[in-house]
Design a protein around this motif. Sequence first.
Motif, mmCIF file in Angstrom:
data_model
loop_
_atom_site.group_PDB
_atom_site.id
_atom_site.type_symbol
_atom_site.label_atom_id
_atom_site.label_comp_id
_atom_site.label_asym_id
_atom_site.label_seq_id
_atom_site.Cartn_x
_atom_site.Cartn_y
_atom_site.Cartn_z
ATOM 1 N N GLU A 272 0.829 -1.197 0.000
ATOM 2 C CA GLU A 272 0.000 0.000 0.000
ATOM 3 C C GLU A 272 0.871 1.257 0.000
ATOM 4 O O GLU A 272 1.994 1.244 0.535
ATOM 5 C CB GLU A 272 -0.915 -0.002 1.237
ATOM 6 C CG GLU A 272 -1.941 -1.120 1.232
ATOM 7 C CD GLU A 272 -2.734 -1.188 2.516
ATOM 8 O OE1 GLU A 272 -3.972 -1.182 2.426
ATOM 9 O OE2 GLU A 272 -2.131 -1.245 3.593
ATOM 10 N N GLN A 369 -6.280 0.877 -3.770
ATOM 11 C CA GLN A 369 -4.930 0.425 -3.441
ATOM 12 C C GLN A 369 -4.857 -0.186 -2.049
ATOM 13 O O GLN A 369 -3.776 -0.469 -1.554
ATOM 14 C CB GLN A 369 -3.953 1.603 -3.555
ATOM 15 C CG GLN A 369 -3.808 2.119 -4.986
ATOM 16 C CD GLN A 369 -2.967 3.373 -5.063
ATOM 17 O OE1 GLN A 369 -3.446 4.476 -4.833
ATOM 18 N NE2 GLN A 369 -1.693 3.188 -5.367
ATOM 19 N N SER A 390 -4.189 -5.652 -3.796
ATOM 20 C CA SER A 390 -5.146 -4.571 -4.003
ATOM 21 C C SER A 390 -5.888 -4.777 -5.318
ATOM 22 O O SER A 390 -5.481 -5.575 -6.172
ATOM 23 C CB SER A 390 -4.427 -3.218 -4.006
ATOM 24 O OG SER A 390 -3.569 -3.128 -5.136
ATOM 25 N N SER A 602 -6.588 -2.792 6.829
ATOM 26 C CA SER A 602 -5.651 -2.126 5.927
ATOM 27 C C SER A 602 -4.795 -1.136 6.698
ATOM 28 O O SER A 602 -5.173 -0.646 7.769
ATOM 29 C CB SER A 602 -6.427 -1.394 4.822
ATOM 30 O OG SER A 602 -5.597 -0.514 4.113
#
Length: 813
Positions: A272, A369, A390, A602
Motif C-alpha cells: 500500500e 490500493q 489490491s 488495511s
Amino acid sequence: MSNSSCSNPKKGKEIKFDDVSLYGSIANDNASNNNNNLNFKLTTKQITLNNTIQNRLNNQPFNNENITQDDLTEIQDNESVDWPYQENQDFIHANNKRSNSLISLLVQRNRNDSIISFFKRDRSNTLTTIKRNYYKVIRYKHFKKFISIITVCFFIWVVFTLAFLPRTSLIRDFRRYHHLSTYTKEEIYRTFLDSFDGTIEDFEGLTERFSQSNNLIGDNILTQLTYDYLKQQLGYQVTVDNHQLNDIVYNFDISLELQDTKGNTYQIIIHEPIIDKKIKQLSGYILGDSLEHNKASYDVSGEFIDVGVATRSQFESLHESPKDKIHLIKRNEKMSIDSQILNSMSYGGIGCLIYNEPGTLIDFEYVNQTITRDYLLKNNMINVPVIPISYSAASTILQNGNMTLHMKRNIKKHTDYDNKDLYFTNIQFTIPGIWKDHEIIVGCQRDTFTYNGYNSGNMIFLQLAKTFADLSKKGWKPIRTIRFVSFDGNTLNNMAIKEHFIKNNGKYSNSLVFIDINKDSIKGTRNFTCRTTEMFKEAITNSVDHMSLFEEVNKDSYVKTNINIGNMKTKSSLAHFLLYENNVPTISCDFEDNTLRYPLNSNFMTKDFMEKYIDKNDYQLHKLLTKFYGLLILNMDENEIVQYNMGNYMKKIYDEFTNLGENKEYMDIKYWKEIEDIINDLKIIFESFDLYNQRLLKLAYTDYPWYKGIKKIKLLFKIKATNKRMITIKNLFLTKIRKIFEEDTQFVKFQEIEERLNLFYQVNELVGGDIEFLGKFKEYAQMNNRQGMVKYLRDLYKDLLSIKQYILDEYPV
C-alpha cells in the motif's frame, strides 16, 4: 424499747410513741387485749426508711439518732401517705422472737458487710435512693400490672402498625435486602446516562491515547497501557492470562511477478502507498493458526484466471478450465475467505490471490490500493499459497492474461515478532452481582492486523468500563455478575477466545449472553445492524427506546433506519467460535454503509481515516454505540427473569423452515413434515413459556401486604427455577453434524467425526460468510447430495424430538 414523743404544731397536743415496729406500725402493750388500734396519717416532711430496714436486718431497736439527712425523702406537707401495714404486726413479732434463737445468732451477719453491699456502695446516689426508699417500693408495688399493661399496649401497637404497613413487591424487598434500593430500575437507566455524559467528554483523548501503539498481537505497550488504565485509573480488580505465541511471523518478503514469453519479468506492486512516514507499513499476509503455515516459503508459477467471488456456480460457468491455475478471487462479505479458497482448491487451483472490490474516489483517494489482511479459520484444510493484493494490482495482472504469474514468499529470518518470549495477554475484570450463576460477558478484540490500526471496538469497550466504574461509585450494584474481557490474539484464528474459553468453560456455558464488541463496529453511518437471533430482538428495541426516552428526542435521530436483526458473520471476531461451535448466545452490533468501501484490516485504517471519512462529527457514532451497549447490558442485567424471547426465536425458525419448504424437492425428503410439525409445537410451547415469564415478572412487581410474605418467597424460588430452566433450554440447542474435507476429491464430502455445532444455525462452507439457518442442509443441497440431506434431517428430527420431550417435562405448572 425507747420512748419518743412529738408535738402537733397545729393542735398543741403531745403524742407518745411507746414502741415503733419495723414498718412504722405502733405496738402497744395492751394491743393484744384492745381491738381499738390507733390509725393515723403522717403529715410531717421527714419520714424515715433506712433505719427501719436496718433494724429489721440487724434486730436493732429504732433510734432517731441513726437518722441522717440522706435517709430523708422529700414529701410535700399537703401530701397524705396511707399506712397500710397494720396486718403485718403479728408476723413481725413472730420474726423478732425467732431472731433471738441460737441458730439465728450463729448465722447472724450484718448486710453492710456482705460482698453484694461492698459492690453496691459505689453506685450513684440516685440508684441507692431508689433501692432504699420505702415509698419507691409503695409506688411500684403494682409493677406486674404495669408491665402487663405495657406489653398489651406494645402488641396493640404492633398489630396497628402491621395493619397499616405499606404494601411492597418482591422486587422492592429483594433490592432493599441486597442494598439495591438506592435506585429503581428506571432510575438506573437515567443514572447510567448521566454517568455516560459525565465521562464521555474526554473520548477523543482516550482514542488518542490508545491509538499510539502498534496494536499487533502481543504488543506489550498496549497491554500495559490497558492494564494500568483499568486497574489504576478505574479501580477494577484486574486479572490477566498469558499464553505463549512462539514464532508468529507478521512480516513476509512477498513478491508477484509477470513473465512474458521472452523471459522478461515485471514486478507487481503489492504494498500500500505510504501516506504517513511515521506509521510503519506492513505487507499483506494471511495468517493461519498453524505455525508451520506462517513460516512456510513458496514459489508457485503458472497461468492465472479470474474466478470472481469463487462460488460453485461461478466456477461452473467459467469458459475455460480453472484446473492447475492461479485463481484471482474477489472478496465479498457474503463469502468467507476460507470458503473461497476451499472452492478454489476443489476446482484445481494451485494458488490464490485475494483482491478487494473496486471503489470510487468518492470513498477516498486510495480506495483501490487498499490490501485486506486476514486469517484462516480452516488452516489445516488449506495447503495452497494465498496472498492478499489490491484491486489495482489485480487489474494490472488481468490486463496481461498471456503472461505467466509467479507467486513468491520468503520468510525473513529476523523480525520483530519471531522471538520465543512473545505472549498474548487476555485482560479481564468483573463487576460482582447478587446472582453469580449466570454471567453477562462483554468482550472485545484488542489486537489489529496493522501498525496503528484503529480499533473502534476497543475504544467502545474502554469507555463502557469507564462509565460503569462511575455508575458503581454512585451506589449501583448489578443483579448479575458482569465480566469484561479484553482479548489479545484473535487475529490468529480466534486463539485468544479459545484459550479463555477452555479456562472458563463453565462461565461461558452458563452465561446469559456474550456481547461481542467488534473491532470494526463503525464502518458507516446509514444502517444499524445487530447480528444475533430473534430471541434478543425485544431487548435490543427496548434499549434503543430507552436512549430516546431519557434524552427526550425521537429515536430516529439515533437510528436512521429500522433495526436490522441479521445473521452473525463468521469473521465477527468471536461469534464463530462462541455461537457457532459452542452455542453461547451472542450479540454484535455495528453501523455500516453498503456504499462505502471500508478499508478492512488495511494500513489506511487509522485514527485520522476514521475522523476524516467515517465518524466525522466528534466520534458521535462511537458514543452512540457505547451508550446503546451500556443500556443493553443493563437491560439484560436488571430484569430478574432471563430475557430470552424463545417464542420469537421459534417463530422465526418456523417461518424460515416453511419458506425453505416452498421448494417441493425438499418437502419430499423423509422427516421434512415431521420436523415442521415439531417446530410448530415448540413454537406454541415457547410462546406459552414467554407468557408465563411475563406473568411471573408482573407478579414479582405486584405489591402485597406483609402477611403474604410466603407468597413472595415462593415467587422468588419460581424466578430462580425459571432462569435455570431457560439456560438449560438454551444449552439444548446443540447438535452433532460431522464434517471432514478430503483434498483428493473435487467436492467437499462429509463423514462421521465429532463436532458440536448450533442446532439451527451453521456455516455453509460453500459460502461461509454468515452463520445462517440450516447452513449445513443448504450446503448438502448445493452439492446435490440427497443422502447427506436425508441424514441431516434425520439427526435434526431426533434432536428436536428429544428437546420437545424435555420441554414438556419442564413445563412450568
